[in-house]
Scaffold this active site. Structure first.
Site, PDB file in Angstrom:
ATOM      1  N   ASN B 386     -35.687  27.941  87.656  1.00  0.00           N
ATOM      2  CA  ASN B 386     -36.179  26.710  88.270  1.00  0.00           C
ATOM      3  C   ASN B 386     -37.690  26.744  88.511  1.00  0.00           C
ATOM      4  O   ASN B 386     -38.467  26.252  87.693  1.00  0.00           O
ATOM      5  CB  ASN B 386     -35.400  26.469  89.563  1.00  0.00           C
ATOM      6  CG  ASN B 386     -35.585  25.049  90.079  1.00  0.00           C
ATOM      7  OD1 ASN B 386     -36.499  24.343  89.666  1.00  0.00           O
ATOM      8  ND2 ASN B 386     -34.725  24.629  90.965  1.00  0.00           N
ATOM      9  N   ASP B 387     -38.105  27.360  89.601  1.00  0.00           N
ATOM     10  CA  ASP B 387     -39.536  27.349  89.949  1.00  0.00           C
ATOM     11  C   ASP B 387     -40.432  27.896  88.837  1.00  0.00           C
ATOM     12  O   ASP B 387     -41.543  27.426  88.648  1.00  0.00           O
ATOM     13  CB  ASP B 387     -39.778  28.198  91.205  1.00  0.00           C
ATOM     14  CG  ASP B 387     -39.093  27.599  92.417  1.00  0.00           C
ATOM     15  OD1 ASP B 387     -38.811  26.395  92.391  1.00  0.00           O
ATOM     16  OD2 ASP B 387     -38.848  28.348  93.371  1.00  0.00           O
ATOM     17  N   ILE B 388     -39.929  28.878  88.091  1.00  0.00           N
ATOM     18  CA  ILE B 388     -40.765  29.547  87.092  1.00  0.00           C
ATOM     19  C   ILE B 388     -41.068  28.676  85.873  1.00  0.00           C
ATOM     20  O   ILE B 388     -41.827  29.078  85.009  1.00  0.00           O
ATOM     21  CB  ILE B 388     -40.115  30.882  86.629  1.00  0.00           C
ATOM     22  CG1 ILE B 388     -38.734  30.626  86.027  1.00  0.00           C
ATOM     23  CG2 ILE B 388     -40.045  31.868  87.775  1.00  0.00           C
ATOM     24  CD1 ILE B 388     -38.139  31.873  85.374  1.00  0.00           C
ATOM     25  N   VAL B 389     -40.436  27.468  85.798  1.00  0.00           N
ATOM     26  CA  VAL B 389     -40.770  26.540  84.720  1.00  0.00           C
ATOM     27  C   VAL B 389     -41.262  25.204  85.269  1.00  0.00           C
ATOM     28  O   VAL B 389     -41.413  24.245  84.531  1.00  0.00           O
ATOM     29  CB  VAL B 389     -39.554  26.281  83.789  1.00  0.00           C
ATOM     30  CG1 VAL B 389     -39.230  27.519  82.962  1.00  0.00           C
ATOM     31  CG2 VAL B 389     -38.335  25.824  84.568  1.00  0.00           C
ATOM     32  N   SER B 428     -35.543  27.606  95.938  1.00  0.00           N
ATOM     33  CA  SER B 428     -36.679  27.572  96.847  1.00  0.00           C
ATOM     34  C   SER B 428     -36.782  26.233  97.551  1.00  0.00           C
ATOM     35  O   SER B 428     -37.622  26.040  98.402  1.00  0.00           O
ATOM     36  CB  SER B 428     -37.955  27.834  96.063  1.00  0.00           C
ATOM     37  OG  SER B 428     -38.149  26.769  95.167  1.00  0.00           O
TER      38      SER B 428
END
Lengths: 100, 461
Positions: B386-389, B428
């Protein structure tokens, strides 16, 4: 009675500083691929605290100190044996060609 | 009793083996030799110690070793690879507890005749050991999902943390002045235990890679501290190596998120519930399709990049992902995996899972290596990441993850995101702009089931 002489203290600080620098240098070169087994390996290495527990056990003379040392030995043994075994298990999975 | 010099020589050999083991761990080819040499170093160290100090209370010692050994071996053999972060957390707890308890035994044996320097190191060592013990237990509970992975925030958190930690430090200072005060030692230990809980309970699941690395470092430093107290050089070397390893990993994790230690430890990150996802789904036109529609798109692609995240671990979808890679490669599609440094719950988590599924490790590309490839890539499949993209990290200054380096999935010609259900936010709690990106189509469902369907359809095609 614990009595560290100042010569011991200086030597020990120097060993700590040099070992830390060496550790930092070596670990920087560990591939990201292997960070999980690296962590389980260093964790297993830190179970060398078992040495400390054995030393304290050798002169422990009250129920309290003997119990503390015994629990410490059990905890450290868990990590020593489990740590190397799981690192081996993880490393076995890394193969270049992906074949069994 | 064996000559002191022989013992010291064995300790030196152990220390050299430990150091070499880290060097050999730097690449896959030599890594198993590394693990083996460290194990030999440990056995030598234990034998030398027993030769040096004899075997007082040996029945009890053997019982303790056997109990610990059986427990450790059982855990090492039974633990599924998806649970490696939990096992790591719990082993930090054991390591730290061992160091703290030896410190405590040493205190009670020698009190009140402990010199100032030794008492200082002993206090630091015991504080670090106890706080790492409870901190690691909390990390374990969060990773095992026995308690909520979200940060637990309450009023006056910073004041309470400050008072508890300050109290432990104050007790330590008073103990250095008067090393005979046993009550004070107990207070110091208790406050350290409480502080460990306070520290980690306020940290969100997505920050666990950093937290685990920091706890790793603390456990090592606490073992090194014991080395100073007992004047044992092997402990100092091993503890220093462990301490620096944890430190480097923690720094790498922080860099990969563009955040500072303080921010990770005290930021209460991930507690932010900004917008209502349900409303956004309508306004923002999130497209979706089923696996059967997605399969042909993959079959006819020239190149595909798979981005795994923690969701892949949760769904146990690593073997399915390997099958997907195989079925696509049979059709002549080029497939790679893009691994973000903080994907998953500990450093290197995704690499281990994919290695378990027999994905060759040359296919696991690091962020810097693969980020320039996305714009030439036909299809990107995001599996539980999720957050990493999230492109918000590159341009939205208001976003909590602004500045974090991300995998540039949004540059690909087409993005397929596998997600458990519509709506809802990532771990997150931050909105992901990639959901409504013009090239993105969602496929809803359990990651493993969706990928298995994809594989089946690709093969039938």
């Amino acid at each position: 009675m614990i009595e560290s002489t100042s010569a011991d203290i200086i030597t020990n600080i120097m060993i700590f500083a040099l070992a830390s620098l060496l550790g930092l240098e070596l670990i920087k070169h560990v591939s990201r691929l292997l960070h999980t087994p690296l962590m389980s390996l260093t964790n297993a290495i830190s179970s060398v605290a078992i040495v400390a527990a054995l030393i304290v056990m050798s002169y422990a003379n009250t129920t309290l100190t003997i119990t503390l040392a015994a629990v410490a030995i059990a905890c450290a043994a868990t990590n020593a044996i489990g740590g190397f075994m799981i690192t081996e298990r993880i490393l076995k999975m890394f193969r270049k060609d992906g074949k069994k | 009793m064996i000559a002191e010099s022989l013992i010291q020589i064995i300790y030196i050999i152990s220390a050299i083996l430990f150091t070499l083991s880290i060097k050999w761990m730097s690449e896959v080819k030599t890594s198993r030799r590394g693990n083996f040499s460290a194990a030999i170093g440990m056995i030598l160290a234990v034998i030398a110690t027993i030769l040096a100090v004899g075997t007082n209370h040996y029945e009890l010692t053997i019982v303790a070793v056997v109990i610990g050994g059986i427990f450790g071996a059982a855990m090492a053999m039974k633990m599924p690879m998806t649970a490696i972060p939990q096992r790591t957390a719990i082993s930090h707890a054991f390591g730290a507890l061992a160091a703290a308890l030896v410190g405590a035994a040493e205190f009670f044996y020698n009190t009140p005749s402990i010199d100032t320097f030794t008492m200082s190191i002993l206090s630091i060592e015991v504080i670090l050991g106890f706080l790492t013990f409870t901190g690691s237990i909390v990390a374990f509970l969060k990773l095992q999902e026995l308690i909520s992975g979200r940060p637990i925030i309450y009023p006056a958190r910073k004041t309470i943390s400050f008072l508890v930690f300050g109290g432990a430090l104050l007790s330590a200072i008073l103990l250095i002045i008067n090393p005979g005060n046993q009550t004070l030692f107990l207070i110091m230990g208790a406050l350290s235990l409480v502080f460990g809980v306070i520290l980690v309970i306020a940290i969100g699941g997505a920050d666990m890679p950093t937290v685990i690395a920091i706890l790793n470092s603390f456990a090592g430093l606490s073992a090194a501290g014991l080395g100073f107290v007992l004047n044992n050089k092997l402990l100092i070397v091993a503890g220093a190596i462990d301490g620096s390893s944890g430190l480097i990993l923690a720094i790498l994790m922080c860099k990969a998120m563009n955040r500072s230690f303080t921010n990770v430890l005290f930021g209460g990150f991930g507690n932010i519930q900004k917008s209502k996802a349900g409303k956004n789904a309508v306004e923002r036109n999130i497209k979706s399709m089923v696996a059967e529609e997605a399969a042909p798109l993959l079959s006819y692609a020239k190149s595909v990049i798979i981005i795994p995240g923690y969701g892949m671990a949760v769904a146990q979808a690593q073997h399915a992902s390997k099958d997907l890679m195989d079925s696509l490669e049979e059709k002549g599609v080029k497939v790679n995996f893009a691994i973000h440094p903080v994907a998953g719950r500990m450093p290197g988590h995704m690499n281990v899972l994919l290695a378990e599924a027999d994905v060759p490790y040359e296919k696991l590309k690091e962020m810097d290596e693969i980020n320039s490839d996305f714009k030439h890539t036909d299809v990107v499949i995001v599996v539980g990441a999720n957050d990493i993209v999230n492109p918000a990290a590159t341009h939205n200054r208001a976003s909590p993850i602004y500045g974090m380096p991300i995998l540039k999935a949004y540059e690909a010609k087409m993005i397929i995101m596998i997600k458990r259900s519509p709506g809802g936010l990532g771990f997150s709690g931050i909105d992901n702009e990639l959901f409504w990106h013009k090239n993105t189509t969602m496929v809803y469902g359990d990651a493993k089931e969706v990928i298995n369907k994809l594989v089946q359809n690709i093969k039938e095609n």
